[in-house]
Motif scaffolding. Structure first.
Motif, short mmCIF file in Angstrom:
data_model
loop_
_atom_site.label_atom_id
_atom_site.label_comp_id
_atom_site.label_asym_id
_atom_site.label_seq_id
_atom_site.Cartn_x
_atom_site.Cartn_y
_atom_site.Cartn_z
N GLN A 1 0.86 -1.18 0.00
CA GLN A 1 0.00 0.00 0.00
C GLN A 1 0.90 1.23 0.00
O GLN A 1 1.79 1.36 0.85
CB GLN A 1 -0.91 0.02 1.23
CG GLN A 1 -1.92 -1.09 1.28
CD GLN A 1 -2.83 -0.95 2.49
OE1 GLN A 1 -3.57 0.01 2.63
NE2 GLN A 1 -2.76 -1.92 3.39
N GLN B 1 -2.20 5.84 -1.18
CA GLN B 1 -3.35 5.02 -0.80
C GLN B 1 -3.66 5.17 0.69
O GLN B 1 -4.83 5.21 1.08
CB GLN B 1 -3.07 3.55 -1.14
CG GLN B 1 -3.06 3.26 -2.64
CD GLN B 1 -2.63 1.84 -2.96
OE1 GLN B 1 -1.58 1.39 -2.50
NE2 GLN B 1 -3.44 1.13 -3.72
N SER C 1 -5.33 8.44 1.27
CA SER C 1 -6.69 8.38 0.73
C SER C 1 -7.65 7.76 1.75
O SER C 1 -8.80 8.20 1.90
CB SER C 1 -6.70 7.59 -0.57
OG SER C 1 -8.02 7.48 -1.09
N LYS C 2 -7.17 6.74 2.45
CA LYS C 2 -8.00 6.10 3.49
C LYS C 2 -8.22 7.03 4.68
O LYS C 2 -9.27 7.00 5.32
CB LYS C 2 -7.35 4.80 3.95
CG LYS C 2 -7.35 3.69 2.92
CD LYS C 2 -6.67 2.44 3.45
CE LYS C 2 -6.69 1.31 2.43
NZ LYS C 2 -6.00 0.11 2.94
#
Length: 209
Positions: free
Chosen positions: A112, A116, A119-120
């Protein structure tokens, strides 16, 4: 033209790393040779599914994802900002991912990226995130690539955050005595730290391209 599964794999990898070099795409998308990879990249460029930009002298052109390819994979349509001062670092991060993929036999699907992870988190929960993470043998590894010396307090805060969040933290370091000393001094307090010299990564990249 007809897009194939590997094309979508290329789009997803370029999107999650923000941009890639051609040699990165060869490994990430599983091409048998750089020549075969370059042929497909040429087709994708000519049909508008990829962009290629020359940013800095001495650094190969980078591939980025245009709007229409972002839509095909359901990615955020916003174009990523390319920071000139980060390009050498970002290339080193991708080189490190490929190096660890070979060394630890991890799949790229297990990785990851920082993008990413952010983004989470969402915009309201912006916090430090490592360059990438992966899981192996039920342990979560985080990877930090440091090519320049940051403020000592900032580095130590990142080390502490990684210690709390991840099982193992790998620091990939430039040959800078002050930087190396800070990381090594913190190993006494945070025993989950491992270090790799960036020249080891670069030697691997040079010998496998």
């Amino acid at each position: 033209m007809k897009l194939v599964d590997r094309d979508y794999a290329i789009f997803r990898e370029v999107e999650r790393w923000r941009y890639c070099l051609g040699r990165h795409i060869r490994v990430l998308a599983g091409f048998s040779s750089q020549r075969t990879c370059d042929r497909r990249l040429k087709v994708l460029l000519e049909t508008g599914y990829l962009n290629r930009k020359k940013i800095i002298y001495g650094v190969p052109s980078i591939y980025t994802l245009p709007f229409k390819s972002k839509m095909l994979i359901g990615a955020n349509k916003r174009q990523d900002k390319i920071r000139l001062d980060n390009i050498v670092h970002d290339i080193a991060v991708l080189d490190t991912a490929i190096y660890l993929h070979s060394k630890y036999h991890i799949s790229f699907a297990e990785i990851q990226t920082e993008k990413q992870l952010h983004s989470k988190d969402g915009f309201s929960n912006r916090q430090h995130r490592p360059d990438f993470i992966f899981t192996k043998n039920n342990q979560t590894y985080c990877v930090e690539v440091e090519l320049t010396l940051k403020a000592k307090d900032r580095l130590e805060n990142n080390i502490k955050s990684n210690f709390v969040t991840y099982d193992i933290q790998i620091w990939v370091l430039e040959d800078n005595p002050k930087l190396i000393k800070i990381i090594n001094d913190n190993k006494l307090q945070y025993p989950n730290i491992q270090t790799i010299e960036i020249k080891e990564v670069r030697n691997y990249v040079t010998n496998n391209n």
